[in-house]
Design an enzyme around this catalytic site. Structure first.
Site, PDB file in Angstrom:
ATOM      1  CG  ASP A 117      -3.525  -3.540  -3.912  1.00 50.59           C
ATOM      2  OD1 ASP A 117      -3.619  -3.446  -5.150  1.00 50.59           O
ATOM      3  OD2 ASP A 117      -4.479  -3.317  -3.141  1.00 50.59           O
ATOM      4  CG  HIS A 158      -5.413  -2.691   0.220  1.00 50.93           C
ATOM      5  ND1 HIS A 158      -4.736  -2.328  -0.923  1.00 50.93           N
ATOM      6  CD2 HIS A 158      -4.928  -1.882   1.205  1.00 50.93           C
ATOM      7  CE1 HIS A 158      -3.881  -1.345  -0.648  1.00 50.93           C
ATOM      8  NE2 HIS A 158      -3.980  -1.067   0.636  1.00 50.93           N
ATOM      9  CB  SER A 165      -0.956  -0.043   1.204  1.00 52.14           C
ATOM     10  OG  SER A 165      -1.947   0.944   1.083  1.00 52.14           O
TER      11      SER A 165
END
Length: 582
Positions: free
Chosen positions: A233, A319, A207
């Protein structure tokens, strides 16, 4: 709560794609009511007591105005490095953000002869031995083939920037610059002590940690070049429309890999991005929604369910899936190898149009991230990011057994549908129905199964011509099955089949859904080895016995054994291509 306060809280939710759970008037006033922020929007940089200076982080996508936010000081973010070696894999040595070179030299266990992997978390996250970062640390320090610690070949440094991540999303975005700078400084200290270069280091970021990885590479670059970045991600909100200076890009390391599991195109979509910011970019299951995960809805889910449940549904599933996909060794639990294939779009991949791997870079292994991938280089004459697709299951083992089916027709005289049952040496696949359009000569289909069929030696084909059609035949030239789930070219070729066609003559009059359909069994044409063929009478008895036990490794090896002594099958190994010798 006062009506004005409710309005303010609603506005701040709309402005931020992620925010702290307790959204209230204090947060609204913190962002818009501090005179200091308004005074500093014309300043270019902010400097801290130790002389470190950072620019304003641009916020035009989130705030829709040309202003930026300064990061917190290194002291306030308080980055901590949890250092592990093969010998100290359960007892970390914790290094502070401002630890001296001398202190690291004297107290921190470290093996300069093996690669070092940095692991970096994202927004609202932190390092803890029992969370995903601890699991990834354990996985890296295990021998990737034996699933034990006997042949450990890495150092691992987990980066904890909890004080900088557990704040508002916009402020956490700005803090990524400081954390990336701290990681680069840590690398330079290790180089000063032990020698070597940035080629010793790989950064794995999830992230916002993906962009921290990019900053680490950028800040290290004046002194050396980072070896690898594996971006899990990468965060999308706030990064999709800003310059490469403030986000991950291919120039941040010698090799940049991205894995997209919760990508979105616009702000209110998911928490990742669909943009390919690496050299090699992987989109499992299309890159947006993962099997077994409830559809992420970004901010809309917050209004529907409440912040806590919405964030749990999204962050903890699609996610976070990227962090689990890389913690898996195919060879330990299944005979399938996860392979990703280049394709124009995920839709084309699902249609089965991208199943060949005859040319360099057409397919890549989706595994061995901390071994094989750490020896690779970008594509030769790299000009634009390469995009790859694959399908996974909803649980471990993630790998699937995948074939590309290609039906080649002679002149097609009628509309209708084909019902095809692939018959493998171990079990049958479920029936596949394919619509045939008049004038189409080649039809593709992707076949993905959780279990191994064996080598597809026959197919059960039933032709359903369109109702009331005058011409009730179809002329099949061949049916090809290209096996896609192995990294070695010769094994893929061995498990691929080319099945001879047959004419279903017009005298066979069948109605749609009739029980009088005529079935043909086509024999497989192997690459070189003759196949012992069954007659039609024995075929049903031999192949309709659906044994759903998972095949053993011994069965799989027996099925492949003839390749090893077969001179007609290519000896080119996929793993030998594009390998960088250290």
């Amino acid at each position: 709560m006062k009506p004005l306060c409710i309005i303010k809280s609603t506005i701040i939710l709309w402005l931020l794609s992620l925010t702290t759970i307790n959204v209230n008037c204090f947060i609204f006033d913190w962002i818009f009511g501090k005179p200091k922020l308004l005074e500093e929007i014309t300043a270019n940089v902010t400097c801290f007591n130790d002389g470190e200076c950072f620019p304003r982080f641009p916020m035009q996508q989130l705030l829709k105005v040309p202003i930026g936010i300064f990061p917190s000081s290194p002291k306030k973010i308080n980055v901590a490095f949890y250092s592990y070696t093969c010998e100290t894999r359960f007892r970390p040595h914790i290094v502070s953000w401002n630890e001296s070179v001398e202190s690291i030299r004297n107290h921190m266990p470290y093996n300069p002869n093996v690669p070092t992997m940095f692991i970096v978390h994202g927004f609202q996250d932190f390092y803890e031995e029992m969370n995903w970062m601890g699991d990834m640390k354990d996985f890296i320090l295990k021998d990737r083939n034996l699933n034990n610690f006997e042949n450990c070949k890495h150092n691992v440094i987990a980066v904890n920037w909890k004080s900088g991540s557990q704040t508002t999303y916009t402020h956490a975005m700005a803090n990524t610059m400081v954390v990336g700078d701290r990681i680069a400084r840590m690398m330079r200290k290790l180089i000063t002590i032990y020698g070597g270069s940035g080629n010793n280091f790989t950064v794995i970021g999830h992230s916002l940690g993906s962009h921290i990885s990019g900053f680490a590479g950028a800040y290290l670059k004046p002194h050396s070049q980072l070896r690898n970045i594996i971006a899990l991600d990468p965060a999308g909100p706030g990064f999709n429309d800003i310059s490469e200076e403030y986000r991950l890009d291919p120039s941040d390391a010698r090799l940049v890999i991205t894995i997209h599991t919760n990508g979105g195109e616009v702000l209110l979509d998911n928490f990742g991005t669909m943009e390919p910011w690496g050299h090699y970019n992987f989109y499992p299951n299309g890159g947006s929604l993962q099997p077994g995960c409830e559809k992420s809805k970004g901010l809309s889910a917050i209004f529907e369910k409440g912040a806590v449940e919405a964030i749990t549904d999204t962050v903890a599933c699609s996610h976070r899936r990227a962090t689990w996909l890389v913690q898996f060794n195919d060879t330990l639990l299944t005979e399938a190898e996860s392979m990703a294939y280049q394709c124009d779009s995920y839709e084309s991949f699902l249609d089965g149009r991208c199943g060949s791997c005859d040319e360099k870079d057409q397919c890549k292994p989706f595994h061995d991230w901390f071994g094989w991938w750490n020896t690779q280089l970008p594509p030769e004459n790299f000009k634009k990011p390469l995009i790859y697709y694959l399908n996974t299951k909803s649980m471990v083992p993630w790998s699937t057994f995948t074939w590309q089916m290609k039906i080649n027709l002679f002149e097609n005289g009628n509309d209708g549908s084909l019902r095809i049952v692939p018959i493998g040496t171990l079990r049958n696949g479920p029936p596949i129905t394919i619509d045939i359009k008049k004038g189409v000569s080649t039809i593709y289909k992707l076949m993905t199964y959780p279990k191994y069929l064996g080598r597809i030696g026959e197919v059960n084909v039933t032709w359903y011509p369109k109702l009331f059609s005058k011409n009730r035949k179809i002329d099949i030239k061949s049916i090809e099955f290209n096996f896609m789930s192995n990294s070695q070219k010769r094994y893929r070729k061995m498990l691929s089949s080319n099945i001879a066609g047959h004419i279903i003559k017009s005298k066979i009059e069948t109605r749609l859904g009739s029980n009088n359909d005529t079935t043909y069994f086509f024999e497989v044409i192997p690459p070189s080895k003759p196949t012992e063929l069954n007659n039609d009478n024995n075929a049903n008895a031999d192949h309709n016995n659906n044994n759903y036990d998972q095949p053993s490794s011994e069965e799989f090896e027996n099925d492949l054994s003839y390749v090893k002594n077969n001179p007609d099958v290519s000896n080119d190994y996929f793993y030998e291509s594009n390998t960088h010798q250290q």
